[in-house]
Motif scaffolding. Structure first.
Motif, mmCIF file in Angstrom:
data_model
loop_
_atom_site.group_PDB
_atom_site.id
_atom_site.type_symbol
_atom_site.label_atom_id
_atom_site.label_comp_id
_atom_site.label_asym_id
_atom_site.label_seq_id
_atom_site.Cartn_x
_atom_site.Cartn_y
_atom_site.Cartn_z
ATOM 1 N N GLU A 156 83.694 74.455 -29.952
ATOM 2 C CA GLU A 156 83.890 74.488 -31.401
ATOM 3 C C GLU A 156 83.976 75.919 -31.921
ATOM 4 N N VAL A 157 83.234 76.812 -31.291
ATOM 5 C CA VAL A 157 83.284 78.224 -31.679
ATOM 6 C C VAL A 157 84.663 78.797 -31.362
ATOM 7 N N VAL A 158 85.157 78.495 -30.166
ATOM 8 C CA VAL A 158 86.484 78.971 -29.766
ATOM 9 C C VAL A 158 87.553 78.400 -30.687
ATOM 10 N N HIS A 192 76.444 81.243 -23.481
ATOM 11 C CA HIS A 192 77.538 80.282 -23.300
ATOM 12 C C HIS A 192 78.698 80.591 -24.245
ATOM 13 N N ILE A 193 78.360 80.909 -25.500
ATOM 14 C CA ILE A 193 79.406 81.234 -26.480
ATOM 15 C C ILE A 193 80.107 82.532 -26.095
ATOM 16 N N GLN A 194 79.328 83.505 -25.665
ATOM 17 C CA GLN A 194 79.896 84.799 -25.273
ATOM 18 C C GLN A 194 80.864 84.622 -24.096
ATOM 19 N N GLN A 195 80.494 83.801 -23.125
ATOM 20 C CA GLN A 195 81.355 83.552 -21.969
ATOM 21 C C GLN A 195 82.640 82.833 -22.374
ATOM 22 N N ALA A 196 82.506 81.856 -23.283
ATOM 23 C CA ALA A 196 83.685 81.103 -23.730
ATOM 24 C C ALA A 196 84.651 81.998 -24.493
#
Length: 224
Positions: A156-158, A192-196
């Motif tokens: 969802e962030v991406v 996880h968000i940083q990796q995505a």
């Protein structure tokens, strides 16, 4: 004794004019807003009572209308004035962060996110989307309720980042407990968000955890 009978150097309004608003205590600033006290209590004394009753300035500012108006000396008119004042502060900070790069005015960004999140009774996860000059594009709420991997998904962030054509992001969420120290889950979600986002070459500039009158920056901790 009423405030008008106090020595001029001790009156909140006169002190503000002489020394600036930053020199006043929470109670003095609140007294200027209230303007008058109640029978037997000056505006400053009433303000001190209110801060003690509600547990602090943040809790008072974020009290519901029912909670606020239940206290003697307060009412719907003052509640409306207070909410209008808070919204003006939010909009002023929004204008400030929109004009400047998030990297050149990090305190303004911090203040903006804190005023959005502080005092909320429910956890809220925000995504601040920035352009290539690190100016604010928009602020989105990604989740309400307990923050975990199920409620804040990197997908969802991406998706939101691509939709806004953002070049960088700042994450923020609050801890209703008032303690700003990040949890293990907070750090895992951030990773996880940083990796995505790394897959689309978008950096996470910071993750701000907001508590009661305080906040913790992942960037300042060296975690990003």
């Amino acid at each position: 004794m009423s405030i008008s009978q106090w020595p001029a150097q001790e009156r909140p309004r006169e002190r503000l004019l002489e020394y600036g608003a930053a020199a006043l205590s929470d109670a003095e600033l609140l007294a200027i807003f209230l303007r008058t006290g109640v029978k037997g209590r000056s505006a400053v004394a009433l303000s001190r009572d209110l801060l003690q009753e509600f547990g602090g300035l943040s809790q008072l500012l974020n009290a519901s209308m029912q909670q606020f108006c239940a206290y003697r000396g307060l009412g719907q008119a003052k509640y409306v004035q207070l909410q209008a004042t808070l919204e003006l502060a939010r909009r002023n900070l929004a204008c400030e962060v929109a004009r400047e790069s998030a990297l050149s005015s990090p305190q303004a960004v911090r203040d903006y996110l804190q005023i959005q999140l502080q005092g909320l009774e429910q956890e809220r996860f925000l995504l601040l989307l920035l352009d290539s000059q690190h100016r604010v594009i928009t602020l989105e709420t990604l989740s309400l309720g307990t923050i975990n991997a199920a409620t804040v998904h990197p997908r969802e962030v991406v998706k939101a980042t691509l939709a806004a054509n953002a070049a960088a992001v700042i994450l923020a969420h609050n801890h209703p407990s008032g303690v700003a120290e990040p949890s293990r889950a907070d750090r895992q979600i951030t990773d996880h968000i940083q990796q995505a986002l790394a897959l689309i070459d978008v950096p996470v500039l910071d993750h701000l955890v907001v508590g009661s009158g305080q906040s913790c920056s992942f960037a300042e901790r060296g975690w990003l």
